[in-house]
Design an enzyme around this catalytic site. Structure first.
Site, PDB file in Angstrom:
ATOM      1  N   HIS A  37       8.402   4.844  -3.483  1.00  0.00           N
ATOM      2  CA  HIS A  37       7.435   4.174  -4.682  1.00  0.00           C
ATOM      3  C   HIS A  37       6.893   5.480  -5.121  1.00  0.00           C
ATOM      4  CE1 HIS A  37       8.128   0.652  -2.746  1.00  0.00           C
ATOM      5  NE2 HIS A  37       7.205  -0.191  -3.083  1.00  0.00           N
ATOM      6  N   GLN A  48      -0.163  -1.062 -11.768  1.00  0.00           N
ATOM      7  CA  GLN A  48      -1.134   0.242 -11.843  1.00  0.00           C
ATOM      8  C   GLN A  48      -1.848   0.076 -13.267  1.00  0.00           C
ATOM      9  OE1 GLN A  48      -0.173   4.518 -10.963  1.00  0.00           O
ATOM     10  NE2 GLN A  48       1.871   3.843 -10.130  1.00  0.00           N
ATOM     11  N   ILE A  73       0.831   1.173  -1.698  1.00  0.00           N
ATOM     12  CA  ILE A  73      -0.590  -0.402  -1.664  1.00  0.00           C
ATOM     13  C   ILE A  73      -0.281  -1.855  -2.547  1.00  0.00           C
ATOM     14  CG2 ILE A  73      -2.590   0.506  -3.277  1.00  0.00           C
ATOM     15  CD1 ILE A  73      -4.425  -0.622  -1.295  1.00  0.00           C
TER      16      ILE A  73
HETATM   17  N1  LIG Z   1       2.509   4.136  -4.041  1.00  0.00           N
HETATM   18  C1  LIG Z   1       2.019   2.482  -4.457  1.00  0.00           C
HETATM   19  O1  LIG Z   1       1.919   2.060  -3.969  1.00  0.00           O
HETATM   20  N2  LIG Z   1       3.143   1.955  -5.526  1.00  0.00           N
HETATM   21  C2  LIG Z   1       3.252   0.689  -5.490  1.00  0.00           C
HETATM   22  N3  LIG Z   1       1.941   0.046  -6.021  1.00  0.00           N
HETATM   23  C3  LIG Z   1       2.036  -0.932  -6.574  1.00  0.00           C
HETATM   24  O2  LIG Z   1       1.845  -1.933  -6.491  1.00  0.00           O
HETATM   25  N4  LIG Z   1       3.134  -0.769  -7.546  1.00  0.00           N
HETATM   26  C4  LIG Z   1       3.423   0.168  -7.259  1.00  0.00           C
HETATM   27  O3  LIG Z   1       4.662   1.436  -7.474  1.00  0.00           O
END
Ligand SMILES: NC(=O)N[C@H]1NC(=O)NC1=O
Length: 219
Positions: free
Chosen positions: A111, A132, A165
């Site tokens: 992620h 995001q 998250i």
């Molecule tokens: N770091 C992280 O939480 N990334 C993720 N969260 C989200 O909802 N989409 C992502 O890429």
């Protein structure tokens, strides 16, 4: 892949969101996302369509349900036929739960940081960019961006994997507050928290795929 390829026009761009949705999101983003799920609208994609996909099609459609982990989709394809789309979602969850600690940490490491370098460089996946953006992370003040950056670094130093998250079930203030609080967790407790967030992200991404498919078959 072009929008013509794949079963049932699954790859067509989502239509513009109705205005009432964006107004509602401002007030109750979290619930807005959950309500259609509870009403069952997510199941409008025919499970037969899912079961009839080749492995390549399946990975094209579901390959980023777990961020940058298309192998999970490839492994789940072998478990067809699914009796329902819910069974497919459960398959993702069970697969993740069955992984070792190192495997789960590996998933978290796939992620990108929230409001991190990849956002600035424009190298996020389409899904992550959208998530995001919906959480307001693409328009942070420089003070908030700096704070999030510091907290992300502190978190990664502490646990060895990035803070994860479900951004769409949150917003900028809650994300900062969760970063501040979760960094104090024990290692295993935090691994569990991060993995539960991954499952929420998966659930919403599956919901998007089903909703897009339902829209394109109505046209
Ligand atoms: N770091 C992280 O939480 N990334 C993720 N969260 C989200 O909802 N989409 C992502 O890429």
């Amino acid at each position: 892949m072009s929008s013509e390829q794949g079963p049932g026009g699954l790859f067509e761009k989502p239509a513009a969101e109705p205005l009432c949705y964006s107004v509602l999101r401002t007030h109750c983003q979290q619930y807005l996302l959950i309500v259609p799920y509870l009403l069952g609208t997510v199941c409008s994609m025919d499970v037969q369509t899912v079961n009839s996909m080749t492995c390549e099609e399946f990975v094209c459609v579901f390959g980023n349900v777990v961020e940058r982990c298309p192998l999970i989709a490839a492994a789940l394809w072998s478990r067809r036929p699914f009796s329902s789309t819910l069974e497919l979602e459960n398959g993702f969850n069970e697969f993740i739960d069955s992984l070792s600690i190192e495997g789960k940490e590996g998933i978290l490491r796939c992620h990108p940081d929230l409001a991190g370098r990849e956002l600035l460089a424009g190298t996020l996946t389409v899904e992550s960019r959208g998530e995001q953006g919906q959480a307001g992370l693409t328009s942070l003040s420089s003070a908030d961006a700096l704070r999030m950056n510091q907290l992300n670094s502190q978190y990664k130093k502490q646990f060895g994997f990035p803070f994860v998250i479900c951004a769409r079930m949150s917003d900028k203030d809650r994300i900062i507050q969760q970063l501040e609080s979760r960094v104090r967790n024990q290692q295993l407790q935090e691994l569990h928290c991060g993995i539960e967030e991954v499952k929420s992200i998966c659930r919403l991404r599956l919901q998007d795929i089903y909703n897009r498919a339902a829209k394109s078959t109505k046209l």
